[in-house]
Design an enzyme around this catalytic site. Structure first.
Site, PDB file in Angstrom:
ATOM      1  N   ASN A 210       0.849  -1.201   0.000  1.00  0.00           N
ATOM      2  CA  ASN A 210       0.000   0.000   0.000  1.00  0.00           C
ATOM      3  C   ASN A 210       0.881   1.247   0.000  1.00  0.00           C
ATOM      4  O   ASN A 210       2.112   1.146  -0.008  1.00  0.00           O
ATOM      5  CB  ASN A 210      -0.959  -0.034   1.189  1.00  0.00           C
ATOM      6  CG  ASN A 210      -0.208  -0.121   2.503  1.00  0.00           C
ATOM      7  OD1 ASN A 210       0.560   0.761   2.850  1.00  0.00           O
ATOM      8  ND2 ASN A 210      -0.400  -1.227   3.211  1.00  0.00           N
ATOM      9  N   ASP A 279      -4.195  -6.194   4.882  1.00  0.00           N
ATOM     10  CA  ASP A 279      -5.258  -7.001   5.490  1.00  0.00           C
ATOM     11  C   ASP A 279      -5.267  -8.425   4.949  1.00  0.00           C
ATOM     12  O   ASP A 279      -5.745  -9.338   5.603  1.00  0.00           O
ATOM     13  CB  ASP A 279      -6.614  -6.337   5.240  1.00  0.00           C
ATOM     14  CG  ASP A 279      -6.748  -5.066   6.058  1.00  0.00           C
ATOM     15  OD1 ASP A 279      -6.262  -5.056   7.199  1.00  0.00           O
ATOM     16  OD2 ASP A 279      -7.333  -4.084   5.558  1.00  0.00           O
ATOM     17  N   LYS A 289       7.514 -17.294 -11.201  1.00  0.00           N
ATOM     18  CA  LYS A 289       6.820 -16.113 -11.717  1.00  0.00           C
ATOM     19  C   LYS A 289       5.550 -16.536 -12.457  1.00  0.00           C
ATOM     20  O   LYS A 289       5.600 -17.445 -13.305  1.00  0.00           O
ATOM     21  CB  LYS A 289       7.770 -15.370 -12.659  1.00  0.00           C
ATOM     22  CG  LYS A 289       7.253 -14.033 -13.083  1.00  0.00           C
ATOM     23  CD  LYS A 289       8.215 -13.367 -14.053  1.00  0.00           C
ATOM     24  CE  LYS A 289       7.496 -12.234 -14.745  1.00  0.00           C
ATOM     25  NZ  LYS A 289       8.116 -11.858 -15.983  1.00  0.00           N
ATOM     26  N   ASP A 307      -4.901  -9.638  12.544  1.00  0.00           N
ATOM     27  CA  ASP A 307      -4.986  -8.227  12.949  1.00  0.00           C
ATOM     28  C   ASP A 307      -4.077  -8.074  14.175  1.00  0.00           C
ATOM     29  O   ASP A 307      -4.421  -8.501  15.281  1.00  0.00           O
ATOM     30  CB  ASP A 307      -6.439  -7.855  13.293  1.00  0.00           C
ATOM     31  CG  ASP A 307      -6.586  -6.371  13.544  1.00  0.00           C
ATOM     32  OD1 ASP A 307      -5.708  -5.786  14.222  1.00  0.00           O
ATOM     33  OD2 ASP A 307      -7.574  -5.783  13.057  1.00  0.00           O
ATOM     34  N   LYS A 338     -13.451   1.254  15.541  1.00  0.00           N
ATOM     35  CA  LYS A 338     -12.163   0.541  15.723  1.00  0.00           C
ATOM     36  C   LYS A 338     -11.661   0.689  17.151  1.00  0.00           C
ATOM     37  O   LYS A 338     -11.079  -0.249  17.707  1.00  0.00           O
ATOM     38  CB  LYS A 338     -11.120   1.076  14.732  1.00  0.00           C
ATOM     39  CG  LYS A 338     -11.362   0.589  13.309  1.00  0.00           C
ATOM     40  CD  LYS A 338     -10.356   1.136  12.313  1.00  0.00           C
ATOM     41  CE  LYS A 338     -10.790   0.772  10.893  1.00  0.00           C
ATOM     42  NZ  LYS A 338     -10.046   1.478   9.854  1.00  0.00           N
ATOM     43  N   LYS A 342     -11.235  -2.928  18.735  1.00  0.00           N
ATOM     44  CA  LYS A 342      -9.843  -3.367  18.978  1.00  0.00           C
ATOM     45  C   LYS A 342      -9.424  -3.107  20.426  1.00  0.00           C
ATOM     46  O   LYS A 342      -8.251  -3.289  20.772  1.00  0.00           O
ATOM     47  CB  LYS A 342      -8.896  -2.667  17.994  1.00  0.00           C
ATOM     48  CG  LYS A 342      -9.240  -2.956  16.522  1.00  0.00           C
ATOM     49  CD  LYS A 342      -8.106  -2.658  15.563  1.00  0.00           C
ATOM     50  CE  LYS A 342      -8.576  -2.791  14.118  1.00  0.00           C
ATOM     51  NZ  LYS A 342      -7.510  -3.129  13.190  1.00  0.00           N
TER      52      LYS A 342
HETATM   53  N1  CTP Z   1      -3.822  -3.115  12.063  1.00  0.00           N
HETATM   54  C1  CTP Z   1      -3.092  -4.197  12.499  1.00  0.00           C
HETATM   55  N2  CTP Z   1      -3.114  -5.372  11.809  1.00  0.00           N
HETATM   56  C2  CTP Z   1      -3.863  -5.501  10.702  1.00  0.00           C
HETATM   57  C3  CTP Z   1      -4.611  -4.398  10.227  1.00  0.00           C
HETATM   58  C4  CTP Z   1      -4.570  -3.220  10.935  1.00  0.00           C
HETATM   59  O1  CTP Z   1      -2.398  -4.085  13.520  1.00  0.00           O
HETATM   60  N3  CTP Z   1      -3.863  -6.643  10.054  1.00  0.00           N
HETATM   61  C5  CTP Z   1      -3.816  -1.868  12.850  1.00  0.00           C
HETATM   62  C6  CTP Z   1      -3.231  -0.661  12.156  1.00  0.00           C
HETATM   63  O2  CTP Z   1      -1.836  -0.519  12.452  1.00  0.00           O
HETATM   64  C7  CTP Z   1      -4.031   0.486  12.756  1.00  0.00           C
HETATM   65  C8  CTP Z   1      -5.374  -0.131  13.049  1.00  0.00           C
HETATM   66  O3  CTP Z   1      -5.166  -1.529  13.095  1.00  0.00           O
HETATM   67  O4  CTP Z   1      -3.483   0.942  13.986  1.00  0.00           O
HETATM   68  C9  CTP Z   1      -6.433   0.189  12.035  1.00  0.00           C
HETATM   69  O5  CTP Z   1      -5.975  -0.092  10.750  1.00  0.00           O
HETATM   70  P1  CTP Z   1      -6.828   0.293   9.453  1.00  0.00           P
HETATM   71  O6  CTP Z   1      -6.073  -0.108   8.239  1.00  0.00           O
HETATM   72  O7  CTP Z   1      -7.341   1.691   9.568  1.00  0.00           O
HETATM   73  O8  CTP Z   1      -8.110  -0.608   9.619  1.00  0.00           O
HETATM   74  P2  CTP Z   1      -8.363  -2.140   9.528  1.00  0.00           P
HETATM   75  O9  CTP Z   1      -8.440  -2.700  10.910  1.00  0.00           O
HETATM   76  O10 CTP Z   1      -7.398  -2.799   8.603  1.00  0.00           O
HETATM   77  O11 CTP Z   1      -9.835  -2.156   8.938  1.00  0.00           O
HETATM   78  P3  CTP Z   1     -10.349  -1.661   7.490  1.00  0.00           P
HETATM   79  O12 CTP Z   1      -9.209  -1.910   6.535  1.00  0.00           O
HETATM   80  O13 CTP Z   1     -11.527  -2.511   7.254  1.00  0.00           O
HETATM   81  O14 CTP Z   1     -10.688  -0.204   7.635  1.00  0.00           O
END
Ligand code: CTP
Length: 400
Positions: A210, A279, A289, A307, A338, A342
């Site tokens: 990303n 994610d 490849k 997560d 969140k 979380k």
């Molecule tokens: N995060 C994490 N591990 C993941 C995804 C997210 O630790 N696999 C943490 C990120 O570092 C951030 C928080 O969760 O502090 C929120 O991340 P964000 O990308 O905004 O949201 P997601 O939980 O991934 O949800 P979505 O993509 O559905 O918005």
């Protein structure tokens, strides 16, 4: 509170029977979180070996003013610049005279001439030498705010005399040096920060990732370090320099990041998760490849990554945890969800659809949302945003 955490201490050991106490001094500085380098005069080496000092400090010992090898690595000017404080302990009568005379003919006196940090000195000598008029005169010229005298104490002396001239105890020295550093808001706190994107391999040449640049996490690490925290940064692939005095672990995938985070958790007081963790990952990373062949479309089978934040908060209910919410719509509502799902102490919400404050920008605008409070930090540099977040955390999260 530990004011000595992360401080760079140059310990100068000069000749005298009290040189053995320098070993204990190094140990105390190190256990307070300081980084110690040792400089020894030639006379000091007659009393304690450089090898002992090197082993205890974990750094090479400095002695020579005119050694080309030493000058190219860390010469007297670099040493002077490196030090947050110089501590001369024990400080012999001869070293006092050199400092008072502004001499620069050996490494210790040259470093002290070049330094802009405070110079603490703990005199140690025979009581008659201490009482001598010339020593008194030398002492009178070593003035505050640069020079800070510690001791000496009175008592039995190695030569059999009784009187003033015994070096202060290492514990007293540490206390006085510690007091001189204004304590940061996070003095002594251990903080883990994740930053940057993660990369999930598709095949040997491709990956999913990303737009995260890591800038927010790195500037938070710097801001926390400036408030005297001990900072561990775990980062995905980014093109950024490690802030001074921050320790860094590089990872690629979410799984690697998760493993390193779990290893670090037992040590820490606060976890700040700024990383844009992927994610999803490939269900099955291809060994070779992938060929395009004739297909017009192509499907990747992905599965969810752990997560990391959720896992950490579930397994460590006592730990203080700060998350980030990167949103493109319903910023506050999504961030609040969140915060609750979380189980965080604080969530920092930012709108990544606005490219002027988004992923690779140098600026940011964020909302800090905790159970009790909400605060908007208007658009400004990521450095300033970071300092404000750290102030908020110190006042509202860690002081709870
Ligand atoms: N995060 C994490 N591990 C993941 C995804 C997210 O630790 N696999 C943490 C990120 O570092 C951030 C928080 O969760 O502090 C929120 O991340 P964000 O990308 O905004 O949201 P997601 O939980 O991934 O949800 P979505 O993509 O559905 O918005």
């Amino acid at each position: 509170m530990n004011q000595l955490a992360n401080k760079q201490i140059l310990l100068c050991v000069t000749g005298g029977i009290a040189a053995y106490k320098a070993a204990e001094l190094i140990r105390l500085f190190k256990s307070s979180g300081s980084n110690v380098r040792v400089l020894m005069t030639e006379a000091a080496k007659e009393f304690i070996t450089p090898l002992t000092m090197q082993a205890l400090s974990g750094n090479e010992v400095h002695s020579d003013l005119l050694d080309p090898k030493a000058e190219s690595a860390m010469g007297h000017i670099e040493l002077a610049k490196w030090a947050d404080a110089i501590v001369i302990s024990p400080c012999s009568a001869d070293s006092l005279a050199k400092l008072a005379g502004g001499r620069g003919d050996d490494l210790m006196s040259a470093v002290c001439l070049a330094a802009d940090s405070k110079i603490f000195f703990a005199p140690a000598m025979n009581q008659a030498m201490w009482k001598d008029k010339r020593t008194k005169k030398n002492l009178a010229s070593l003035k505050l705010p640069i020079f800070i005298q510690i001791g000496p104490n009175e008592g039995d002396q190695a030569c059999g005399d009784i009187g003033p001239g015994r070096m202060s105890e290492p514990k007293e020295i540490i206390e006085i040096v510690g007091k001189e550093f204004s304590s940061g808001l996070l003095a002594g706190k251990k903080i883990l920060i994740t930053a940057g994107p993660t990369r999930e391999k598709i095949d040997p040449v491709r990956y999913i990732s990303n737009k995260s640049s890591g800038k927010m996490g790195f500037s938070l690490a710097k801001a926390a370090m400036e408030e005297s925290a001990i900072v561990q940064l775990i980062t995905g692939p980014v093109n950024l320099e490690t802030p001074e005095r921050v320790s860094r672990i590089n990872v690629e995938s979410a799984q690697e990041m998760c493993e390193k985070v779990i290893e670090s958790i037992p040590e820490i007081d606060l976890f700040i998760s700024t990383a844009a963790v992927s994610d999803f990952k490939m269900k099955d990373i291809k060994k070779n490849k992938i060929k395009k062949e004739d297909s017009k479309s192509f499907n990747l089978e992905l599965e969810k990554n752990e997560d990391i934040l959720k896992l950490v908060s579930k397994d460590n209910p006592e730990l203080k945890i700060v998350g980030f919410a990167a949103e493109t719509e319903n910023l506050i509502d999504n961030a609040k969800k969140k915060l609750i799902s979380k189980k965080l102490n604080l969530i920092v919400a930012n709108d990544v659809s606005d490219s002027s404050i988004g992923f690779d920008s140098d600026e940011n605008e964020v909302f800090l949302i905790s159970e009790k409070e909400e605060l908007k930090i208007a658009k400004t540099s990521k450095e300033k945003v970071s300092r404000k977040i750290i102030q908020f955390i110190s006042k509202n999260i860690l002081d709870d």
